[in-house]
Write a protein that holds these residues in place. Structure first.
Motif, short mmCIF file in Angstrom:
data_model
loop_
_atom_site.label_atom_id
_atom_site.label_comp_id
_atom_site.label_asym_id
_atom_site.label_seq_id
_atom_site.Cartn_x
_atom_site.Cartn_y
_atom_site.Cartn_z
N ALA A 134 0.81 -1.23 0.00
CA ALA A 134 0.00 0.00 0.00
C ALA A 134 0.84 1.28 0.00
N TRP A 135 2.11 1.18 0.33
CA TRP A 135 2.98 2.36 0.24
C TRP A 135 3.22 2.78 -1.21
N ALA A 136 3.06 1.82 -2.13
CA ALA A 136 3.32 2.09 -3.56
C ALA A 136 4.74 2.58 -3.81
N LEU A 137 5.69 1.96 -3.14
CA LEU A 137 7.11 2.16 -3.41
C LEU A 137 7.65 0.85 -3.98
N PRO A 138 8.82 0.87 -4.58
CA PRO A 138 9.37 -0.41 -5.03
C PRO A 138 9.72 -1.32 -3.84
N PRO A 139 9.83 -2.62 -4.08
CA PRO A 139 10.24 -3.54 -3.00
C PRO A 139 11.68 -3.26 -2.57
N GLY A 140 11.99 -3.61 -1.32
CA GLY A 140 13.38 -3.51 -0.87
C GLY A 140 13.59 -2.81 0.45
N LEU A 141 12.53 -2.22 1.01
CA LEU A 141 12.66 -1.58 2.33
C LEU A 141 11.53 -2.08 3.22
N ALA A 142 11.85 -2.31 4.50
CA ALA A 142 10.82 -2.66 5.47
C ALA A 142 10.81 -1.60 6.56
N ILE A 143 9.61 -1.31 7.04
CA ILE A 143 9.39 -0.26 8.04
C ILE A 143 8.82 -0.94 9.27
N PHE A 144 9.41 -0.70 10.44
CA PHE A 144 8.83 -1.36 11.62
C PHE A 144 8.97 -0.53 12.88
N ALA A 145 7.91 -0.54 13.68
CA ALA A 145 7.86 0.19 14.95
C ALA A 145 8.01 -0.82 16.07
N VAL A 146 8.89 -0.52 17.03
CA VAL A 146 9.18 -1.47 18.10
C VAL A 146 8.97 -0.81 19.47
N SER A 147 8.22 -1.49 20.34
CA SER A 147 7.90 -0.94 21.66
C SER A 147 9.10 -1.07 22.60
N ASP A 148 9.03 -0.31 23.68
CA ASP A 148 10.03 -0.41 24.77
C ASP A 148 10.10 -1.81 25.35
N ARG A 149 8.92 -2.35 25.60
CA ARG A 149 8.82 -3.72 26.14
C ARG A 149 9.58 -4.69 25.25
N ALA A 150 9.42 -4.51 23.95
CA ALA A 150 10.06 -5.43 23.00
C ALA A 150 11.59 -5.26 23.04
N LEU A 151 12.03 -4.02 23.18
CA LEU A 151 13.49 -3.80 23.25
C LEU A 151 14.05 -4.42 24.53
N GLN A 152 13.27 -4.29 25.60
CA GLN A 152 13.71 -4.91 26.87
C GLN A 152 13.76 -6.43 26.74
N ARG A 153 12.80 -6.99 26.08
CA ARG A 153 12.80 -8.44 25.87
C ARG A 153 14.00 -8.84 25.03
N ALA A 154 14.23 -8.12 23.94
CA ALA A 154 15.32 -8.48 23.03
C ALA A 154 16.65 -8.54 23.78
N ALA A 155 16.81 -7.64 24.73
CA ALA A 155 18.07 -7.58 25.48
C ALA A 155 18.34 -8.89 26.24
N THR A 156 17.28 -9.66 26.47
CA THR A 156 17.43 -10.92 27.23
C THR A 156 17.51 -12.15 26.33
N VAL A 157 17.36 -11.94 25.03
CA VAL A 157 17.29 -13.09 24.11
C VAL A 157 18.61 -13.26 23.36
N PRO A 158 19.28 -14.39 23.52
CA PRO A 158 20.54 -14.60 22.78
C PRO A 158 20.26 -15.00 21.32
N GLY A 159 21.28 -14.91 20.49
CA GLY A 159 21.16 -15.40 19.12
C GLY A 159 20.42 -14.45 18.21
N ARG A 160 20.49 -13.15 18.49
CA ARG A 160 19.76 -12.19 17.65
C ARG A 160 20.51 -11.89 16.35
N GLY A 161 21.76 -12.32 16.27
CA GLY A 161 22.56 -12.04 15.07
C GLY A 161 22.95 -10.57 15.03
N TYR A 162 23.31 -10.08 13.86
CA TYR A 162 23.70 -8.67 13.73
C TYR A 162 22.75 -7.87 12.84
N TYR A 163 22.56 -8.34 11.61
CA TYR A 163 21.86 -7.51 10.61
C TYR A 163 20.45 -7.12 11.07
#
Ligand code: PLP
Length: 360
Positions: free
Chosen positions: A191-220
């Protein structure tokens, strides 16, 4: 621009306007310099407003699947519940397992929606700490009842609420914070009507706190890398800068149209298409009341030769519709009506379909 190209009415990628391509064709800038930082910073308030969130909005140079996989990798410690109701959501369960995560699924037949009580029954067991939901299952044309599901999710604050709105973002109002969504994600080619190749994502504080506790997140796709770079108005690695120029252009365009007008335009296109289908004796593939707004999946109850219809449209009118996805190929066809399309362009397309139907 190639004027004789085939115009896309498939539900992604969709047609991209010459003005959008023009906005993307600007000189490159360094992604660690102030020019880029200014560009990045300038779109954040626009994105937050459009997505009804105070959360940071990250930009990933990948298709949507990159972030779909990342959300599971970053946020699942115990077990993820994947809500499966079509090709994309079914695949997400498979991807969770491929990431080495404990995963379970809610599975409904294609054409059926995911209902809040199904989620409640599963989450009650206390086994899960993440849930994936596809808001608009593009393969079946089902729009799941996001608000009702969000109400149930509020009972389970430890379960990360991951929502794919790849084919609904900007075409349907999604109040991210009010709904308690931890990760809201989309790619740019729908629905953005842009070419493919970019992803847009909103991340909550809770999710960032959770991520900090999860191993194996990789880099990219590490959410914490996105956050620390975001704080400097940057992305972790060199992004697709043309896409971000394009995104800025689109955000300005959406502001100019007015978001409410944009929503009304999308609803109108859906109504026109559904009314057309009904008046020609077709049924909609999704269960009544759960039809998507940005695309229509029409059931081939009249048993027409869908492949032949597609070919006729392509040859005579240089337009492409979709002939049904996966297990419902030929048993349905899909028309995308999102992005820059209008009631007038959709009406024109439906007339062309009528004409080609006569020749089948
Ligand atoms: C198109 C689509 C995807 C996949 O997006 P990619 O850009 O191919 O990664 C995922 N989910 C939904 C609902 C989609 O419509």
């Amino acid at each position: 621009m190639n004027q004789s190209h085939i115009k896309l009415f498939i539900p992604g990628p969709v047609e991209v306007s010459p003005e959008t391509f023009c906005a993307m064709s600007q000189p490159m800038i360094g992604h660690r310099g102030s020019g880029f930082q200014d560009l990045y910073a300038s779109i954040q308030p626009q994105l937050r407003k459009l997505l009804f969130t105070q959360n940071p909005i990250f930009l990933s140079t990948s298709s949507a699947w990159g972030v779909m996989e990342a959300a599971v990798r970053n946020l699942t410690s115990k077990k993820v519940l994947n809500c499966c109701c079509g090709a994309f959501s079914d695949k997400w369960f498979d991807v969770s397992k491929r990431c080495g995560k404990e995963a379970d699924q809610i599975k409904v037949e294609w054409g059926q929606p995911i209902l809040p009580e199904m989620i409640d029954a599963k989450l009650k067991t206390g086994q899960f700490d993440a849930l994936t939901l596809i808001h608009n299952e593009t393969s079946t044309g089902v729009m799941n009842p996001l608000a009702d599901i969000a109400a149930v999710m509020k009972k389970y604050p430890d379960v990360m609420f991951i929502v794919d709105c790849v084919s609904s973002m900007t075409g349907v109002k999604i109040e991210t914070d009010a709904l308690g969504i931890d990760v809201l994600l989309a790619g740019t080619q729908k629905a953005w009507a842009l070419p493919p190749g970019l992803a847009i994502f909103a991340v909550s504080d809770r999710a960032l706190q959770r991520a900090a506790t999860v191993p194996g997140r990789g880099y990219y796709f590490d959410f914490l890398e996105f956050k620390s770079n975001h704080d400097k108005n940057m992305t972790p690695s060199t992004p697709s800068i043309p896409h971000i120029y394009g995104l800025k252009f689109k955000l300005d365009q959406i502001e100019k149209e007015g978001f409410e007008n944009r929503l009304a335009r999308h609803l109108k296109m859906a109504t026109i298409t559904r009314d057309w289908a009904k008046s020609r004796g077709f049924e909609m593939f999704p269960k009544a009341g759960y039809e998507a707004i940005t695309l229509s999946c029409v059931k081939n109850n009249k048993n027409i030769d869908v492949a032949k219809l597609q070919k006729a449209l392509k040859d005579k009118y240089k337009v492409l519709i979709d002939g049904g996805y996966g297990q419902i190929k030929g048993k349905s066809f899909r028309i995308g009506h999102m992005g820059d399309e209008t009631p007038a362009t959709v009406t024109e397309l439906l007339g062309q379909i009528d004409d080609c139907l006569k020749t089948l």
